[in-house]
Motif scaffolding. Structure first.
Motif, PDB file in Angstrom:
ATOM      1  N   LEU A   1      69.132  47.316   6.851  1.00 61.74           N
ATOM      2  CA  LEU A   1      70.567  46.807   6.742  1.00 61.74           C
ATOM      3  C   LEU A   1      70.285  45.175   6.782  1.00 61.74           C
ATOM      4  CD1 LEU A   1      72.437  49.089   9.387  1.00 61.74           C
ATOM      5  CD2 LEU A   1      72.577  49.076   6.837  1.00 61.74           C
TER       6      LEU A   1
ATOM      7  N   THR B   1      73.671  40.533  13.017  1.00 63.12           N
ATOM      8  CA  THR B   1      74.167  41.591  13.998  1.00 63.12           C
ATOM      9  C   THR B   1      75.838  41.503  14.017  1.00 63.12           C
ATOM     10  OG1 THR B   1      72.580  41.431  15.721  1.00 63.12           O
ATOM     11  CG2 THR B   1      74.543  42.628  16.224  1.00 63.12           C
TER      12      THR B   1
ATOM     13  N   ARG C   1      76.759  43.213  10.463  1.00 63.98           N
ATOM     14  CA  ARG C   1      76.639  44.269  10.490  1.00 63.98           C
ATOM     15  C   ARG C   1      77.784  45.253  11.044  1.00 63.98           C
ATOM     16  NH1 ARG C   1      70.175  45.052  11.947  1.00 63.98           N
ATOM     17  NH2 ARG C   1      69.131  43.890  10.277  1.00 63.98           N
TER      18      ARG C   1
ATOM     19  N   ASN D   1      69.893  49.511  -0.457  1.00 64.06           N
ATOM     20  CA  ASN D   1      71.071  48.309  -0.114  1.00 64.06           C
ATOM     21  C   ASN D   1      71.340  47.761  -1.183  1.00 64.06           C
ATOM     22  OD1 ASN D   1      68.917  46.826  -0.203  1.00 64.06           O
ATOM     23  ND2 ASN D   1      68.481  46.485   1.989  1.00 64.06           N
TER      24      ASN D   1
END
Length: 340
Positions: A105, A109, A112, A175
């Motif tokens: 990913l 943070t 995400r 991704n």
């Protein structure tokens, strides 16, 4: 509540889908153009305009009933391009031409977390396609039987097509998967599958989107024409044809301009899901069940519905924030009418 809340949301969702169709149709036309003329100078908004002209012509179909053959063609095309997308992804994934795959990913943070809620809103849009059978089923009795059959067929097709493309696409590209998986069939100017395959796959999508766009226009058309038309005159009389032509043309033109101005397909899907499909598909049915059938507060079904409402209200609110945030981030990176 239905007239002043549910109805407006349904029509906003349908019109948002028209904008998404215009944008995606333009992207597919551009993909075909770049295969045939790699150094061509045409921009994305020009292809969105061309698709809008096609939609403008098809939008003059008088009613839902007029679209029954188009609906069937749309179903066949949906199966065809989904098969092409899945097969092409599997082919690239097994070939040496494919890009390096990474399933990590990206981003901070915060990015995400907002990305998760943005994705939930997009998933809600994907699986909220049953809104058209629901609206259409209420136009003539019997409502329950037709709606149930329509929804069953709808979700069987949705699951078969979306899961096959999603699984194959993410396996092949990781991704780096684009919102439109066909965009991954070219990389750094190289075609990862044969040119004819890219052309055919995108042509299937263009034709299917034209059909879908016309279908999603119909609820908006019905509302406008109840106000503008004269029921005492014939459907094809000048009194009714002229207002219909003008109102439908304006609807398509506005949607096409918005699609060209804000060419962010995934973001548009997220906004539609967060503001429309999450409340319509999860919150309101549970609320209406408790209000209509009035189950005792001591029963499991009452608290199950309350829990569903609470969870999906939170998801809808955070999803709305995430969707608007993503559009603002993309707007900083791209100008209006960007050639993405």
């Amino acid at each position: 509540m239905g007239r002043y809340y549910v109805g407006p949301i349904q029509f906003a969702v349908c019109y948002g889908a028209v904008i998404g169709c215009a944008l995606l149709g333009g992207q597919c036309m551009k993909a075909i153009y770049e295969v045939s003329r790699p150094n061509g100078s045409m921009k994305l908004y020009e292809f969105v305009t061309i698709f809008g002209v096609l939609l403008l012509i098809l939008a003059q179909m008088p009613s839902f009933h007029s679209l029954r053959h188009i609906n069937m063609a749309s179903l066949v095309l949906c199966l065809a391009y989904s098969a092409c997308a899945a097969a092409g992804s599997i082919y690239i994934g097994h070939s040496s031409k494919g890009p390096e795959k990474s399933y990590t990913l990206n981003g901070s943070t915060v990015d995400r977390v907002f990305g998760v809620f943005n994705s939930i809103a997009i998933i809600a849009t994907t699986f909220g396609n049953g809104i058209i059978p629901e609206i259409q089923a209420t136009l003539a009795p019997p409502v329950k039987g037709k709606m149930f059959k329509g929804l069953c067929i709808c979700y069987v097709i949705v699951c078969a097509t979306f899961f096959s493309v999603a699984i194959a696409g993410y396996w092949a590209f990781g991704n780096q998967s684009d919102g439109m998986i066909l965009s991954n069939f070219t990389s750094d100017g190289r075609n990862l599958v044969p040119k004819w395959f890219i052309v055919i796959s995108n042509a299937f999508v263009i034709l299917q989107l034209a059909a879908v766009g016309v279908v999603y226009l119909q609820p908006t058309n019905e509302v406008l024409e109840k106000t503008l038309s004269d029921p005492k005159r014939g459907q094809f009389s000048a009194r009714n044809v002229i207002p219909r032509l003008i109102s439908r043309s304006i609807s398509v033109i506005i949607g096409t301009v918005i699609a060209g101005m804000l060419p962010f397909f995934g973001d548009i899907n997220a906004v539609i899901g967060a503001f429309g499909f999450l409340p319509l598909d999860f919150v309101l049915p549970a609320v209406f069940f408790n209000l209509t059938f009035k189950p005792s507060r001591k029963t499991v079904i009452f608290w199950l519905n309350v829990s569903i409402v609470a969870v999906f209200v939170v998801l809808a609110v955070i999803g709305s924030v995430a969707a608007v945030r993503q559009i603002s981030l993309d707007a900083k990176n791209y100008k209006l009418f960007a050639n993405v």
